[in-house]
Design a protein around this motif. Structure first.
Motif, short mmCIF file in Angstrom:
data_model
loop_
_atom_site.label_atom_id
_atom_site.label_comp_id
_atom_site.label_asym_id
_atom_site.label_seq_id
_atom_site.Cartn_x
_atom_site.Cartn_y
_atom_site.Cartn_z
N GLY A 255 0.81 -1.20 0.00
CA GLY A 255 0.00 0.00 0.00
C GLY A 255 0.85 1.26 0.00
N VAL A 256 0.18 2.40 -0.06
CA VAL A 256 0.88 3.68 -0.07
C VAL A 256 1.58 3.90 1.27
N LEU A 257 2.87 4.13 1.21
CA LEU A 257 3.68 4.33 2.42
C LEU A 257 3.80 5.82 2.73
N LEU A 258 4.11 6.61 1.71
CA LEU A 258 4.30 8.05 1.88
C LEU A 258 3.54 8.79 0.78
N GLU A 259 2.92 9.88 1.16
CA GLU A 259 2.27 10.74 0.17
C GLU A 259 2.54 12.20 0.56
N THR A 260 2.94 13.00 -0.43
CA THR A 260 3.03 14.44 -0.22
C THR A 260 1.94 15.10 -1.05
N ARG A 261 1.29 16.11 -0.47
CA ARG A 261 0.20 16.81 -1.15
C ARG A 261 0.51 18.30 -1.21
N LYS A 262 0.86 18.77 -2.41
CA LYS A 262 1.15 20.18 -2.67
C LYS A 262 2.17 20.74 -1.67
N LEU A 263 3.19 19.97 -1.40
CA LEU A 263 4.23 20.38 -0.46
C LEU A 263 4.98 21.59 -1.01
N THR A 264 5.10 22.63 -0.21
CA THR A 264 5.72 23.88 -0.65
C THR A 264 6.70 24.38 0.40
N GLY A 265 7.87 24.80 -0.06
CA GLY A 265 8.89 25.34 0.83
C GLY A 265 9.68 26.42 0.14
N PRO A 266 10.78 26.87 0.75
CA PRO A 266 11.56 27.98 0.16
C PRO A 266 12.08 27.71 -1.24
N HIS A 267 12.33 26.43 -1.58
CA HIS A 267 12.96 26.14 -2.88
C HIS A 267 12.12 25.17 -3.73
N PHE A 268 10.87 24.96 -3.38
CA PHE A 268 10.00 24.06 -4.14
C PHE A 268 8.55 24.43 -3.88
N ALA A 269 7.65 24.02 -4.81
CA ALA A 269 6.24 24.40 -4.68
C ALA A 269 5.34 23.30 -5.25
N ASP A 270 4.24 23.04 -4.54
CA ASP A 270 3.17 22.14 -5.01
C ASP A 270 3.69 20.76 -5.40
N VAL A 271 4.56 20.19 -4.60
CA VAL A 271 5.14 18.88 -4.90
C VAL A 271 4.24 17.79 -4.36
N SER A 272 3.69 16.99 -5.27
CA SER A 272 2.79 15.89 -4.89
C SER A 272 3.26 14.60 -5.53
N PHE A 273 3.43 13.55 -4.73
CA PHE A 273 3.79 12.23 -5.24
C PHE A 273 3.54 11.19 -4.14
N THR A 274 3.63 9.92 -4.51
CA THR A 274 3.47 8.84 -3.54
C THR A 274 4.61 7.84 -3.67
N ILE A 275 4.86 7.13 -2.59
CA ILE A 275 5.77 5.98 -2.59
C ILE A 275 5.04 4.82 -1.91
N ARG A 276 5.00 3.70 -2.56
CA ARG A 276 4.34 2.51 -1.99
C ARG A 276 5.35 1.63 -1.28
N GLN A 277 4.86 0.74 -0.46
CA GLN A 277 5.74 -0.20 0.23
C GLN A 277 6.47 -1.06 -0.81
N GLY A 278 7.79 -1.12 -0.69
CA GLY A 278 8.58 -1.92 -1.62
C GLY A 278 8.87 -1.24 -2.94
N GLU A 279 8.52 0.03 -3.07
CA GLU A 279 8.71 0.74 -4.33
C GLU A 279 9.95 1.62 -4.27
N ILE A 280 10.71 1.65 -5.36
CA ILE A 280 11.83 2.58 -5.49
C ILE A 280 11.39 3.69 -6.43
N VAL A 281 11.26 4.89 -5.88
CA VAL A 281 10.85 6.06 -6.66
C VAL A 281 12.08 6.94 -6.87
N GLY A 282 12.47 7.09 -8.12
CA GLY A 282 13.63 7.92 -8.44
C GLY A 282 13.24 9.39 -8.53
N PHE A 283 14.12 10.27 -8.07
CA PHE A 283 13.95 11.72 -8.22
C PHE A 283 15.03 12.20 -9.16
#
Length: 504
Positions: A255-283
């Protein structure tokens, strides 16, 4: 006529119980790019430190420009015309760029520093490496890649006849690397010899005239570029064939392990993605895209201003890395020397730092060192970490083995989400494969992995999905079936509207 500028005969060096070099020999010709390759622990950096007057050899001879030499300090080597760019940057962070470039040799007259001359010369060598910065900038305010270019400019500034480059582009992006190669070609045309130490086989094949392989501290062979191939260099380095194509293959995800919803900070904006259990998500993305900043915000190392993080179904906002660790997160950061390691302290301490509080006996408060040692030994074997003794300072390790030490520290905490920021930075091809296999095994155990990497082949090899960022925003989320270098680069360099067509 003998065109050799450097001759090394029978160099040996031992650190306690570890034989770092044994009877190594090679020669370098004027105007030649001579690559030196080998796995972590092969002795490459030790050999370069001996040549640069930093480490004293146990035996052997060195001839430079026709004379036998025994440099006892870096200054002596520099005065003779030999400059070293080290894998671990050796800059003074609280001083400005001029002071770092001319460290120990500031132009002066009647006992007063000639700042105008120093500034003009610094601007000249910075321009040669394509770095447009104010030479009065404090080094601590520069990025890692900018510091790397300043180190290269420093080496050029002494007008050396031999420059040793130990992993000089380990922190450089594509355009910066191309500039470095252009500088190397220019130096070569001027008759300057280059010893080029690198783990990146493709670039070794591209720029070198000859290639020498070291393995376990011993000389293996020297071949000319015309004889070289990826397979032949790998065999020189590790003594065996390496097959990376099927290291990470698809498997059932949880299942979904981590989810970000429109995450915004000093150097990024509206970052949304998910990582599931056992999944390798490349950035993926170019330098400055905001990838590391997003990861640090998730891990509680940097603040974010708006948006939401959901971990294992619960909204979370970690105010410190300690909170994140307690919830089952771990993060291997890019700059291990500055952010992760205590260079003067023992290897065991650096590896056990995150695990020791968990091994404290509840009533007495005494750490169960026997259990800590057992855990550390397990990860030493898993990562094939090469060192003399647990009590040796971590600074005695090669760059790759230092990185393995950081990996072991976090794996010992048994995280459920592992953030890896440039995990193979400064690591040779054999060790990379070991870490890739470990990542795959961790994913099979249900651990989610966020992999930040500037190496597109690594992203393509290991990722189940790829999040691409550009200027602080997500410009594409690609499934494995969509992945190619062209599509990722389209997402990293074009605007959002153009990507949809490119990814399709």
């Amino acid at each position: 006529m003998d065109n050799r500028i450097l001759i090394i005969e029978g160099i040996s060096k031992r650190y306690g119980g570890l034989q770092a070099l044994h009877n190594v020999h090679l020669d370098v010709q004027r105007g030649e790019v001579h690559a030196v390759v080998g796995e972590n622990g092969a002795g490459k950096s030790t050999l370069m430190k001996i040549l640069g007057g930093i480490v004293k050899r146990d035996s052997g001879k060195v001839y430079f420009r026709g004379q036998e030499v025994n440099f006892i300090s870096p200054i002596e080597a520099i005065q003779a015309g030999l400059s070293v760019i080290h894998q671990e940057l050796s800059m003074l962070p609280t001083m400005n760029v001029i002071e770092n470039v001319y460290m120990g040799r500031m132009p002066s007259r009647f006992g007063r520093i000639n700042w105008l001359t120093a500034e003009q010369d610094t601007r000249r060598v910075l321009a040669q490496v394509g770095l447009e910065i104010d030479p009065y900038t404090i080094v601590n305010d520069l990025s890692i890649s900018q510091r790397q270019l300043v180190e290269i400019a420093k080496a050029i500034s002494i007008n050396a006849s031999l420059i040793i480059m130990d992993e000089p582009n380990s922190s450089l992006a594509g355009a910066e690397t191309e500039r470095l190669f252009s500088v190397i070609e220019s130096l070569k045309q001027q008759g300057v010899a280059i010893i080029y130490v690198s783990h990146k086989i493709e670039e070794v094949l591209r720029i070198s005239d000859r290639i020498t392989g070291l393995r376990d501290g011993e000389y293996v062979d020297t071949i000319r570029k015309a004889e070289a191939s990826v397979e032949k260099i790998i065999r020189m380095m590790v003594g065996r064939e390496l097959h990376r194509e099927n290291i990470h293959v698809g498997h059932a995800l949880g299942g979904v392990l981590l989810e970000t919803r429109k995450l915004t900070g000093p150097h990024f904006a509206d970052v949304s993605f998910t990582i599931r259990q056992g999944e390798i998500v490349g950035f993926a993305g170019l330098v400055g895209a905001g990838r590391s900043e997003v990861a640090r915000a998730i891990f509680g190392a940097d603040p974010f201003t708006s948006g939401e993080i959901v971990f294992e179904g619960q909204p979370v906002r970690f105010h410190s890395p300690a909170e994140a660790i307690a919830h089952g997160l771990a993060m291997v950061q890019e700059d291990r020397k500055k952010l992760s390691l205590f260079m003067g302290l023992p290897i065991a301490f650096n590896m056990a730092l995150a695990e020791m509080p968990r091994q404290t006996m509840s009533r007495s408060g005494i750490i169960n060192y026997a259990n800590v040692t057992r855990i550390l030994t397990e990860f030493v074997n898993k990562l094939n970490l090469k060192f003399g003794d647990f009590d040796d300072p971590v600074s005695s390790l090669s760059g790759g083995n230092q990185q393995k030490t950081v990996l072991a520290r976090w794996l010992a905490t048994k995280p459920r989400l592992l953030i890896l920021d440039e995990p193979t930075h400064g690591i040779d091809v054999g060790a990379k494969v070991e870490i890739y296999k470990l990542m795959h095994q961790l994913s099979l155990e249900g651990i989610g992995i966020l992999l930040i990497s500037s190496e597109l082949p690594e992203i393509l090899l290991m990722s189940d999905r790829v999040v691409v960022m550009r200027e602080g925003q997500v410009t594409g989320i690609l499934n494995r079936s969509q992945l190619s270098e062209d599509v990722i680069m389209a997402c990293a360099t074009y605007n959002v509207h153009e990507i949809t067509a490119a990814a399709a």
